[in-house]
Design an enzyme around this catalytic site. Sequence first.
Site, PDB file in Angstrom:
ATOM      1  N   GLY A 114       1.502  -6.355   5.188  1.00  0.00           N
ATOM      2  CA  GLY A 114       2.612  -5.429   5.294  1.00  0.00           C
ATOM      3  C   GLY A 114       2.187  -4.194   6.074  1.00  0.00           C
ATOM      4  N   CYS A 115       3.170  -3.465   6.582  1.00  0.00           N
ATOM      5  CA  CYS A 115       2.857  -2.298   7.419  1.00  0.00           C
ATOM      6  C   CYS A 115       2.189  -1.187   6.606  1.00  0.00           C
ATOM      7  CB  CYS A 115       4.112  -1.797   8.121  1.00  0.00           C
ATOM      8  SG  CYS A 115       5.575  -1.638   7.061  1.00  0.00           S
ATOM      9  N   TYR A 116       2.767  -0.826   5.473  1.00  0.00           N
ATOM     10  CA  TYR A 116       2.134   0.194   4.632  1.00  0.00           C
ATOM     11  C   TYR A 116       0.733  -0.229   4.190  1.00  0.00           C
ATOM     12  CZ  TYR A 116       6.519   2.882   3.939  1.00  0.00           C
ATOM     13  OH  TYR A 116       7.651   3.657   4.097  1.00  0.00           O
ATOM     14  N   THR A 150      -1.402  -2.056   5.623  1.00  0.00           N
ATOM     15  CA  THR A 150      -2.352  -1.961   6.735  1.00  0.00           C
ATOM     16  C   THR A 150      -2.933  -0.559   6.823  1.00  0.00           C
ATOM     17  OG1 THR A 150      -1.301  -3.722   8.019  1.00  0.00           O
ATOM     18  CG2 THR A 150      -2.596  -2.105   9.246  1.00  0.00           C
ATOM     19  N   GLN A 178       0.357   4.832  12.648  1.00  0.00           N
ATOM     20  CA  GLN A 178       0.502   3.614  13.431  1.00  0.00           C
ATOM     21  C   GLN A 178       1.979   3.410  13.764  1.00  0.00           C
ATOM     22  OE1 GLN A 178      -0.581   0.115  11.128  1.00  0.00           O
ATOM     23  NE2 GLN A 178       1.214   0.243   9.843  1.00  0.00           N
TER      24      GLN A 178
END
Length: 349
Positions: free
Chosen positions: A148-150, A152, A315
Amino acid sequence: MISVGIVGGTGYTGVELLRLLLRHAHVQVSILTSRTEAGKRVADMFPSLRGHTELEFSDLNVEQLKQCDVVFFATPHGVAMQHAEELVAAGTKVIDLAADFRLQNLEQFENWYGMQHVCPTVLKSSVYGLTELNREKIKQAEVIGNPGCYPTTVQLGLAPLLKGQSGLINTQSIIVDAKSGVSGAGRKASLGMIYTENADNFKAYGVAGHRHHPEIVEALENISEQQGQFDQLIFVPHLVPMIRGMLSTIYVDLTEQGQQKDLQALYEDFYKNERFVDVMPANSSPETRSVRGANELRIALYRPQPSKLVILVAQDNLVKGAAGQAVQNMNLMFGIDEATGLEGIGLLP
């Protein structure tokens, strides 16, 4: 050439994948599916791709997908696991950008995603695709669960303090205060996502519990090789009125041992060979616009008090937080230079 299929080509992550792969020197995108737009030209829906592709959206056809070398699933949770076993049996690699192969704990998956996992055997052999930390396993993988983005930002923000280290921080007092642009919620009709609900507004969500929390905890346990050490971690996501971008502020309590450590040097050494992780000078301020459109993650450290460490991580949630990291993983799986197709520089202003 690597033959690629993308399942779910009309969402923000799907079209970001397509944007990156169309300029990849070793890739031919053969199939792009959509449940609702079959037969429509991609360039008619996404004018930015005019002149770059003649692809049309098509219905999902597993037999056609089996002809691909790799299939990306940029779909809602629960789709990839319905097809992964059959694709792998046909020799097709799978990279899922949803949550089907992120959590090894089936109970946690079913609790947070409200569905039964239908291919636990494939899940068990899948690899968690946090590229910088699982590179060697990714090279051998048949199925990748893209992070998931968070998660990462949290993992790369904390990894130098945990991997191969012990006793530098209090693992039970970590606080993650994270913010994301609205594209992180996907390309769907929702009252909470419309302009009038988000412009000139800033709000927290998922405060009582968010599905990325168990992913973060499980991943940090794997990085540190310590079980049950992150049960008290607090994770609060926020929605920011911008299209793309993510900034996580991580608050950490240092032990006496950690206070004596040169943490800036620790981070710089840990990531010295990583093309897509930039450890900035101490007391810098990474901005989301500095990584917009780029597969770059930037980290900066602050010591506001001797026993406190603040880690800033920025990011692009659609690139390093999703599609870009998926392309990194594909490159590793096929023995290609990891940066291929990902050399773009952030867009500023």
